[in-house]
Scaffold this motif. Structure first.
Motif, PDB file in Angstrom:
ATOM      1  N   THR A  14      58.246  19.111  33.088  1.00 19.57           N
ATOM      2  CA  THR A  14      59.315  18.195  32.684  1.00 19.57           C
ATOM      3  C   THR A  14      58.727  16.900  32.152  1.00 19.57           C
ATOM      4  N   ASP A 187      63.220  21.611  34.431  1.00 16.10           N
ATOM      5  CA  ASP A 187      62.941  22.718  33.504  1.00 16.10           C
ATOM      6  C   ASP A 187      63.152  24.109  34.082  1.00 16.10           C
ATOM      7  N   THR A 188      63.435  24.238  35.376  1.00 16.48           N
ATOM      8  CA  THR A 188      63.546  25.584  35.955  1.00 16.48           C
ATOM      9  C   THR A 188      64.912  25.796  36.598  1.00 16.48           C
ATOM     10  N   ASP A 191      65.615  23.513  39.458  1.00 19.29           N
ATOM     11  CA  ASP A 191      66.107  22.173  39.122  1.00 19.29           C
ATOM     12  C   ASP A 191      67.599  22.196  38.799  1.00 19.29           C
ATOM     13  N   ILE A 192      68.015  23.195  38.032  1.00 20.98           N
ATOM     14  CA  ILE A 192      69.432  23.296  37.687  1.00 20.98           C
ATOM     15  C   ILE A 192      70.255  23.578  38.943  1.00 20.98           C
ATOM     16  N   TRP A 204      68.495  20.202  30.952  1.00 19.65           N
ATOM     17  CA  TRP A 204      67.446  21.213  31.020  1.00 19.65           C
ATOM     18  C   TRP A 204      66.431  20.978  29.913  1.00 19.65           C
ATOM     19  N   ARG A 206      64.042  22.570  27.785  1.00 27.01           N
ATOM     20  CA  ARG A 206      63.771  23.925  27.307  1.00 27.01           C
ATOM     21  C   ARG A 206      62.286  24.145  27.029  1.00 27.01           C
ATOM     22  N   CYS A 215      67.899  30.121  32.719  1.00 23.88           N
ATOM     23  CA  CYS A 215      68.310  28.717  32.649  1.00 23.88           C
ATOM     24  C   CYS A 215      69.515  28.536  31.730  1.00 23.88           C
ATOM     25  N   PRO A 220      73.482  24.392  31.611  1.00 23.76           N
ATOM     26  CA  PRO A 220      73.218  22.976  31.887  1.00 23.76           C
ATOM     27  C   PRO A 220      74.059  22.084  30.974  1.00 23.76           C
ATOM     28  N   VAL A 223      70.704  20.213  26.838  1.00 19.18           N
ATOM     29  CA  VAL A 223      69.460  20.945  26.603  1.00 19.18           C
ATOM     30  C   VAL A 223      68.634  20.130  25.610  1.00 19.18           C
TER      31      VAL A 223
END
Length: 236
Positions: A14, A187-188, A191-192, A204, A206, A215, A220, A223
């Motif tokens: 990230t 980023d994963t 995290d979401i 997010w 990407r 993802c 999210p 992006v």
């Protein structure tokens, strides 16, 4: 939308490109502790990195006895300790901040928005990488939460926020943030999921390590293909 009341950043994949450092240190840990067996193949290591799980779970999954006679959990704590030792010696030199990382953190700071890093990585490794890349002091050290921080939980569990970060914010006189106005940047899927469990918004990244299909399927709020995209979100 109002400006975020708090930004929570992930670290690996990230703010920083740590893929090579993680992969090579995992291999080196296997070579050191299990010299009679070949290290796991790259595809298996990369799948673990993409999942965002912690180190103990990573070594538990990658160990050759995983499907037959798994080692006791305490054994993998030794693996984690060895990994951290090797990472400090050999991995930090492979770590680099993503483009616009400094601009992003400076933008958040200039807007007076509190910010934190919540990572499954060790705090000292995060602090060293920030210092090595000229980002020291931008994120308050007391707001950097990592693996082994007392009370911290691995994402997507929100314990690191509820039990660690929130009390520290209150100690600094920062009011309890509206959960719906917190922005998580990661980023994963971990995290979401962390953002969803917290009831916050999520951006997010990407370009990071997360599985793209998984993802995207979690829908999210934003992006981005670079950290400059997060800057534009804040400026809008």
């Amino acid at each position: 939308m109002p400006p975020p009341s708090l930004l929570i950043f992930d670290f690996d994949g990230t703010l920083f490109n740590t893929h090579a450092s993680i992969k090579e240190t995992i291999k080196l840990t296997f070579t050191t502790l299990l010299p009679t067996s070949p290290p796991p193949p790259d595809r298996d290591i990369e799948a673990q990195i993409a999942s965002g799980v912690g180190l103990a779970d990573t070594f538990r999954s990658l160990h050759p006895t995983a499907s037959t006679s798994p080692l006791p959990p305490a054994e993998f704590e030794n693996w984690v300790s060895k990994y951290r030792e090797l990472y400090a010696q050999h991995g930090q030199g492979l770590v680099a901040a993503y483009p616009d990382a400094k601009l992003l953190l400076q933008t958040v700071q200039s807007k007076g928005i509190p910010m934190s890093i919540i990572s499954n990585k060790g705090v000292e490794a995060v602090k060293t990488a920030l210092a090595n890349n000229g980002l020291e002091g931008l994120v308050p050290e007391e707001f950097i939460i990592g693996d082994k921080t007392p009370g911290a939980k691995r994402k997507p569990d929100v314990g690191s926020f509820e039990d660690v970060l929130l009390p520290r914010l209150k100690e600094k006189g920062i009011a309890d943030a509206d959960r719906g106005n917190i922005l998580v940047v990661g980023d994963t899927v971990a995290d979401i999921g962390f953002a969803r469990n917290l009831g916050s918004r999520v951006c997010w990244c990407r370009f990071g390590y997360g599985d793209k299909t998984e993802c995207e399927g979690l829908r999210p709020d934003w992006v981005v293909d670079g950290l400059g995209g997060v800057v534009r979100i804040l400026q809008s």
